[in-house]
Write an enzyme that holds these catalytic residues in place. Structure first.
Site, PDB file in Angstrom:
ATOM      1  N   ASP A  61       0.871  -1.174   0.000  1.00 29.65           N
ATOM      2  CA  ASP A  61       0.000   0.000   0.000  1.00 29.65           C
ATOM      3  C   ASP A  61       0.907   1.222   0.000  1.00 29.65           C
ATOM      4  O   ASP A  61       1.559   1.524   1.008  1.00 29.65           O
ATOM      5  CB  ASP A  61      -0.902  -0.008   1.232  1.00 29.65           C
ATOM      6  CG  ASP A  61      -1.897   1.147   1.241  1.00 29.65           C
ATOM      7  OD1 ASP A  61      -1.661   2.164   0.540  1.00 29.65           O
ATOM      8  OD2 ASP A  61      -2.899   1.069   1.973  1.00 29.65           O
ATOM      9  N   ASN A  87       2.609   5.593 -11.518  1.00 24.29           N
ATOM     10  CA  ASN A  87       1.354   5.482 -12.249  1.00 24.29           C
ATOM     11  C   ASN A  87       0.150   5.227 -11.344  1.00 24.29           C
ATOM     12  O   ASN A  87      -0.987   5.423 -11.761  1.00 24.29           O
ATOM     13  CB  ASN A  87       1.480   4.351 -13.285  1.00 24.29           C
ATOM     14  CG  ASN A  87       0.165   3.998 -13.925  1.00 24.29           C
ATOM     15  OD1 ASN A  87      -0.381   4.760 -14.716  1.00 24.29           O
ATOM     16  ND2 ASN A  87      -0.366   2.827 -13.586  1.00 24.29           N
ATOM     17  N   TYR A 150     -10.106  15.076  -7.735  1.00 27.85           N
ATOM     18  CA  TYR A 150      -9.281  14.347  -8.703  1.00 27.85           C
ATOM     19  C   TYR A 150      -8.420  15.317  -9.519  1.00 27.85           C
ATOM     20  O   TYR A 150      -7.197  15.144  -9.625  1.00 27.85           O
ATOM     21  CB  TYR A 150     -10.167  13.516  -9.625  1.00 27.85           C
ATOM     22  CG  TYR A 150      -9.376  12.670 -10.600  1.00 27.85           C
ATOM     23  CD1 TYR A 150      -8.698  11.528 -10.164  1.00 27.85           C
ATOM     24  CD2 TYR A 150      -9.296  13.005 -11.946  1.00 27.85           C
ATOM     25  CE1 TYR A 150      -7.962  10.747 -11.053  1.00 27.85           C
ATOM     26  CE2 TYR A 150      -8.563  12.231 -12.837  1.00 27.85           C
ATOM     27  CZ  TYR A 150      -7.904  11.098 -12.385  1.00 27.85           C
ATOM     28  OH  TYR A 150      -7.165  10.345 -13.265  1.00 27.85           O
ATOM     29  N   GLY A 151      -9.051  16.344 -10.091  1.00 27.57           N
ATOM     30  CA  GLY A 151      -8.293  17.317 -10.857  1.00 27.57           C
ATOM     31  C   GLY A 151      -7.262  18.033 -10.005  1.00 27.57           C
ATOM     32  O   GLY A 151      -6.122  18.263 -10.431  1.00 27.57           O
ATOM     33  N   ALA A 152      -7.643  18.377  -8.781  1.00 20.14           N
ATOM     34  CA  ALA A 152      -6.714  19.075  -7.885  1.00 20.14           C
ATOM     35  C   ALA A 152      -5.522  18.194  -7.537  1.00 20.14           C
ATOM     36  O   ALA A 152      -4.375  18.656  -7.492  1.00 20.14           O
ATOM     37  CB  ALA A 152      -7.438  19.516  -6.622  1.00 20.14           C
ATOM     38  N   LYS A 154      -4.285  15.667  -9.296  1.00 22.48           N
ATOM     39  CA  LYS A 154      -3.423  15.480 -10.454  1.00 22.48           C
ATOM     40  C   LYS A 154      -2.633  16.751 -10.770  1.00 22.48           C
ATOM     41  O   LYS A 154      -1.485  16.686 -11.220  1.00 22.48           O
ATOM     42  CB  LYS A 154      -4.254  15.041 -11.658  1.00 22.48           C
ATOM     43  CG  LYS A 154      -4.815  13.623 -11.525  1.00 22.48           C
ATOM     44  CD  LYS A 154      -3.711  12.585 -11.390  1.00 22.48           C
ATOM     45  CE  LYS A 154      -4.238  11.174 -11.445  1.00 22.48           C
ATOM     46  NZ  LYS A 154      -3.160  10.153 -11.380  1.00 22.48           N
TER      47      LYS A 154
END
Length: 247
Positions: A61, A87, A150-152, A154
């Site tokens: 993890d 990834n 999610y956008g923040a 990334k």
């Protein structure tokens, strides 16, 4: 000359495609993820395809410092790491309204998408060649235009990666980012992809289709190449023209 490659989130999707590509080129690959059975299945499939035992799985993890530290010791004991591909990541669906739930969603998303990359990189840096090491981070088109956690998260991968690129440049280690657009054959879409959603996503792509994990793996391989030593701190979009000219 064969290299040693470590890929997080390597059991499925883009990570698995990258592992297959590196193994086909003769490299030794360690794929990392939480699910040992998924990693073993991916390793068996790729090894059968290339006709050699070049891929092994290591379960951990990556949001847990203790597990990452132990993983780093195991990987480092077997020799240098020439290429690291960060990834691992996911998207948590939902639209919470309670403040505590909103906080939890942001925290959980950052842990998986950002902290996993930070911790794995920290434990493997000591084992990377100087010069010659390659770090490639996989983000998303969402980092450039996406809302929410999610956008923040990334976008945070972008900022961290670019800062790391400048920090490691004197050592001859490059750090770059691949930012894919809509790639339907990945786990992040497993619970969300319908014909309607797919059609809506594809409608905005000038090339008229979603991408494939292999096409993203090609971008990863480009940044990881031995002769890519003068390319660092860059963001490569792979999105069929969905978002143009930004990086």
């Amino acid at each position: 000359m064969a290299r040693r490659v470590v890929i997080s989130g390597g059991g499925t999707g883009i990570g698995k495609a990258a592992a297959r590509r590196f193994a086909a080129e003769g490299d030794s690959v360690v794929i990392v993820g939480r699910r040992a059975a998924v990693l073993q299945a991916a390793a068996d499939e790729i090894n059968a395809g290339v006709g050699a035992d070049r891929v092994v799985g290591e379960a951990a993890d990556l949001t847990e410092p203790g597990q990452v530290g132990a993983l780093g010791e195991r990987i480092g004991a077997d020799g240098p790491v020439d290429v690291l591909v960060n990834n691992a990541g996911t998207f948590f669906p939902g639209d919470p309204t309670e403040l505590s739930d909103i906080a939890d969603m942001y925290i959980d998303t950052y842990r998986v998408n950002v902290i996993s990359a930070v911790l794995l990189t920290e434990v493997l840096l000591a084992h990377m060649p100087r010069p010659g090491g390659r770090i490639v981070c996989v983000s998303s088109i969402a980092a450039l235009r996406g809302p929410g956690p999610y956008g923040a998260s990334k976008a945070a991968v972008h900022g961290w990666s670019l800062g790391l690129a400048r920090h490691l440049a004197p050592d001859g280690i490059t750090v770059n980012v691949v930012a894919p657009g809509f790639v339907p054959d990945t786990e992040v879409w497993d619970s969300m992809l319908t014909e309607e959603v797919a059609a809506q996503r594809v409608s905005g792509i000038p090339l008229g289709r979603g991408g494939t994990p292999d096409e993203v793996a090609a971008g990863i391989a480009h940044f990881a190449a031995p002769d890519a030593g003068w390319t660092t701190g860059q963001i490569l979009q792979i999105n069929g023209g969905d978002l143009l000219g930004r990086g």
